[in-house]
Design a protein around this motif. Structure first.
Motif, PDB file in Angstrom:
ATOM      1  N   HIS A   1       0.868  -1.177   0.000  1.00 60.58           N
ATOM      2  CA  HIS A   1       0.000   0.000   0.000  1.00 60.58           C
ATOM      3  C   HIS A   1       0.902   1.223   0.000  1.00 60.58           C
ATOM      4  O   HIS A   1       2.130   1.098   0.069  1.00 60.58           O
ATOM      5  N   ILE A   2       0.309   2.409  -0.099  1.00 62.71           N
ATOM      6  CA  ILE A   2       1.121   3.596  -0.384  1.00 62.71           C
ATOM      7  C   ILE A   2       1.457   4.426   0.851  1.00 62.71           C
ATOM      8  O   ILE A   2       2.021   5.514   0.721  1.00 62.71           O
ATOM      9  N   HIS A   3       1.132   3.943   2.053  1.00 63.24           N
ATOM     10  CA  HIS A   3       1.593   4.661   3.242  1.00 63.24           C
ATOM     11  C   HIS A   3       3.116   4.758   3.204  1.00 63.24           C
ATOM     12  O   HIS A   3       3.806   3.846   2.735  1.00 63.24           O
ATOM     13  N   LEU A   4       3.638   5.865   3.710  1.00 68.28           N
ATOM     14  CA  LEU A   4       5.035   6.202   3.452  1.00 68.28           C
ATOM     15  C   LEU A   4       6.022   5.261   4.123  1.00 68.28           C
ATOM     16  O   LEU A   4       7.162   5.134   3.666  1.00 68.28           O
ATOM     17  N   ASP A   5       5.608   4.582   5.202  1.00 66.07           N
ATOM     18  CA  ASP A   5       6.538   3.637   5.826  1.00 66.07           C
ATOM     19  C   ASP A   5       6.608   2.324   5.047  1.00 66.07           C
ATOM     20  O   ASP A   5       7.407   1.442   5.381  1.00 66.07           O
ATOM     21  N   HIS A   6       5.821   2.206   3.972  1.00 64.34           N
ATOM     22  CA  HIS A   6       5.877   1.032   3.097  1.00 64.34           C
ATOM     23  C   HIS A   6       6.331   1.388   1.691  1.00 64.34           C
ATOM     24  O   HIS A   6       6.999   0.584   1.039  1.00 64.34           O
ATOM     25  N   ALA A   7       5.945   2.565   1.208  1.00 57.90           N
ATOM     26  CA  ALA A   7       6.202   2.922  -0.190  1.00 57.90           C
ATOM     27  C   ALA A   7       6.907   4.262  -0.367  1.00 57.90           C
ATOM     28  O   ALA A   7       7.200   4.651  -1.491  1.00 57.90           O
ATOM     29  N   GLY A   8       7.184   4.946   0.734  1.00 58.49           N
ATOM     30  CA  GLY A   8       7.765   6.294   0.625  1.00 58.49           C
ATOM     31  C   GLY A   8       9.099   6.327  -0.082  1.00 58.49           C
ATOM     32  O   GLY A   8       9.453   7.316  -0.727  1.00 58.49           O
ATOM     33  N   GLY A   9       9.862   5.232   0.017  1.00 51.87           N
ATOM     34  CA  GLY A   9      11.183   5.188  -0.613  1.00 51.87           C
ATOM     35  C   GLY A   9      11.167   4.659  -2.035  1.00 51.87           C
ATOM     36  O   GLY A   9      12.222   4.554  -2.672  1.00 51.87           O
ATOM     37  N   ALA A  10       9.985   4.338  -2.557  1.00 53.71           N
ATOM     38  CA  ALA A  10       9.906   3.676  -3.870  1.00 53.71           C
ATOM     39  C   ALA A  10      10.502   4.533  -4.988  1.00 53.71           C
ATOM     40  O   ALA A  10      11.262   4.039  -5.830  1.00 53.71           O
ATOM     41  N   GLY A  11      10.166   5.824  -5.006  1.00 56.45           N
ATOM     42  CA  GLY A  11      10.686   6.697  -6.059  1.00 56.45           C
ATOM     43  C   GLY A  11      12.188   6.856  -5.991  1.00 56.45           C
ATOM     44  O   GLY A  11      12.884   6.826  -7.018  1.00 56.45           O
ATOM     45  N   LEU A  12      12.704   7.007  -4.771  1.00 61.61           N
ATOM     46  CA  LEU A  12      14.152   7.168  -4.584  1.00 61.61           C
ATOM     47  C   LEU A  12      14.892   5.903  -5.004  1.00 61.61           C
ATOM     48  O   LEU A  12      15.918   5.967  -5.693  1.00 61.61           O
ATOM     49  N   LEU A  13      14.375   4.747  -4.604  1.00 62.13           N
ATOM     50  CA  LEU A  13      15.025   3.482  -4.968  1.00 62.13           C
ATOM     51  C   LEU A  13      14.961   3.257  -6.478  1.00 62.13           C
ATOM     52  O   LEU A  13      15.954   2.852  -7.096  1.00 62.13           O
ATOM     53  N   LEU A  14      13.811   3.551  -7.064  1.00 61.28           N
ATOM     54  CA  LEU A  14      13.628   3.293  -8.497  1.00 61.28           C
ATOM     55  C   LEU A  14      14.617   4.087  -9.347  1.00 61.28           C
ATOM     56  O   LEU A  14      15.046   3.617 -10.406  1.00 61.28           O
ATOM     57  N   GLN A  15      14.981   5.281  -8.890  1.00 59.91           N
ATOM     58  CA  GLN A  15      15.964   6.101  -9.614  1.00 59.91           C
ATOM     59  C   GLN A  15      17.245   5.331  -9.904  1.00 59.91           C
ATOM     60  O   GLN A  15      17.927   5.600 -10.887  1.00 59.91           O
ATOM     61  N   GLN A  16      17.570   4.394  -9.011  1.00 66.21           N
ATOM     62  CA  GLN A  16      18.844   3.672  -9.112  1.00 66.21           C
ATOM     63  C   GLN A  16      18.671   2.256  -9.659  1.00 66.21           C
ATOM     64  O   GLN A  16      19.629   1.491  -9.694  1.00 66.21           O
ATOM     65  N   CYS A  17      17.433   1.921 -10.059  1.00 59.60           N
ATOM     66  CA  CYS A  17      17.133   0.569 -10.550  1.00 59.60           C
ATOM     67  C   CYS A  17      16.590   0.668 -11.970  1.00 59.60           C
ATOM     68  O   CYS A  17      15.355   0.680 -12.176  1.00 59.60           O
ATOM     69  N   PRO A  18      17.462   0.723 -12.974  1.00 61.95           N
ATOM     70  CA  PRO A  18      17.016   1.055 -14.335  1.00 61.95           C
ATOM     71  C   PRO A  18      16.085   0.026 -14.968  1.00 61.95           C
ATOM     72  O   PRO A  18      15.340   0.355 -15.899  1.00 61.95           O
ATOM     73  N   ASN A  19      16.095  -1.211 -14.472  1.00 63.66           N
ATOM     74  CA  ASN A  19      15.305  -2.270 -15.103  1.00 63.66           C
ATOM     75  C   ASN A  19      14.067  -2.659 -14.303  1.00 63.66           C
ATOM     76  O   ASN A  19      13.394  -3.636 -14.638  1.00 63.66           O
ATOM     77  N   ALA A  20      13.763  -1.889 -13.260  1.00 67.67           N
ATOM     78  CA  ALA A  20      12.662  -2.256 -12.357  1.00 67.67           C
ATOM     79  C   ALA A  20      11.397  -1.468 -12.665  1.00 67.67           C
ATOM     80  O   ALA A  20      11.430  -0.366 -13.205  1.00 67.67           O
TER      81      ALA A  20
END
Length: 316
Positions: free
Chosen positions: A70-89
């Protein structure tokens, strides 16, 4: 710092040290053909996730799917930051959460209202995710991550309307996010299993939560994988405790609602009553009052009380 635990074949747990606490929020790594991560926690946890993947021998290029329950920040808040460094995800999210990850402005505003001046240290930065890198999964949609592993997604509201759970067929287990509550891992060394519902704002619904628990029961699961924190191989004990405490939480909120003059007073009275009940329960199980678990419980109950009083205000 070693922060990776092997749970079973091809399933690992990375500690995200959310709020600076050990065993608070975790990210699950499924080391199948398509390397998959479940949960990112908040942005301050992302370095721990990256270190954990490296410890397992993977690069960020290897990651194919990042699933958020779900999108609560303690579960998904880091998704955008992590995705920046994961080109194939790509990020997989509930359909009701899709637009909020693409444009997190309302998500940020809501969290700022709850956490106030603590917001930046807890969650910053929250980065938008391009729509073409998001995948929505509806109820009972499937995702094949290896020749012998196809995950199934189930719509499981109660904690939030934008919540799904992920069924893993090889272990007959469910990644439940917050739908069936919190596992207090700090009590496991005392041989105490303790589970509480998570009723944070602003979509808590006790009826829907109990319906989702009935869905889990119907699947006859062997394991529950919690967002907070770790895995239980006693699902029936989880269901029993969380169902009991849902009733206690709502009753405490009704008492607080009736006695308080303002929402703030109502929340405070709710939290105080719940803390007393939980103290009494844990004392009976031999937990001393200076145990570390109570620091975590006070934090959780403060946020749970907000969600409970919010729910009652909507009912009225």
């Amino acid at each position: 710092m070693k922060n990776v635990e092997k749970l079973m074949e091809n399933i690992y747990l990375i500690d995200g040290f959310d709020l600076g606490m050990k065993e608070r929020t975790g990210a699950y790594v499924l080391t199948e053909a398509e390397l998959t991560l479940i949960e990112t926690s908040a942005s301050p946890s992302v370095p721990f996730i990256i270190d954990g993947l490296k410890e397992l021998g993977y690069t960020l290029e290897d990651l194919k799917y990042i699933i958020v329950t779900h999108i609560h920040l303690d579960h998904a808040g880091g998704a955008g930051l992590l995705l920046q460094q994961c080109p194939n995800a790509k990020i997989i999210v509930h359909p009701k959460g899709f637009r909020h990850l693409s444009d997190p402005s309302r998500l940020i505003a809501g969290a700022r209202a709850v956490y106030g001046e603590k917001f930046d240290s807890l969650f910053d930065p929250i980065l938008p995710i391009p729509a073409e890198r998001l995948i929505a999964m509806n109820d009972q949609d499937e995702l094949t991550i290896s020749a012998d592993c196809t995950l199934t997604f189930y719509d499981t509201p109660g904690h939030a309307n934008h919540h799904f759970s992920i069924y893993h067929p090889k272990v007959n287990g469910m990644f439940t996010g917050d739908t069936v509550g919190i596992r207090y891992a700090t009590l496991i060394p005392e041989d105490i299993e303790f589970y509480l519902p998570s009723t944070s704002p602003n979509q808590f619904d006790p009826g829907k939560m109990l319906q989702s628990i009935e869905l889990y029961k119907s699947l006859n699961l062997s394991y529950i994988f919690f967002g907070h924190y770790g895995v239980s191989n006693h699902p029936s004990e989880v269901y029993k405790q969380v169902s009991y405490w849902i009733g206690e939480f709502v009753q405490a909120a009704r008492n607080g609602y009736a006695a308080g003059q303002t929402p703030e007073q109502q929340m405070q009275l709710t939290g105080e009553e719940l803390l007393q009940k939980i103290y009494a329960n844990l004392r009976e199980q031999g937990v001393p009052e200076n145990h570390d678990v109570f620091e975590v419980l006070r934090l959780d109950l403060e946020v749970c009380s907000m969600g409970l009083i919010d729910y009652l205000h909507k009912q009225k």
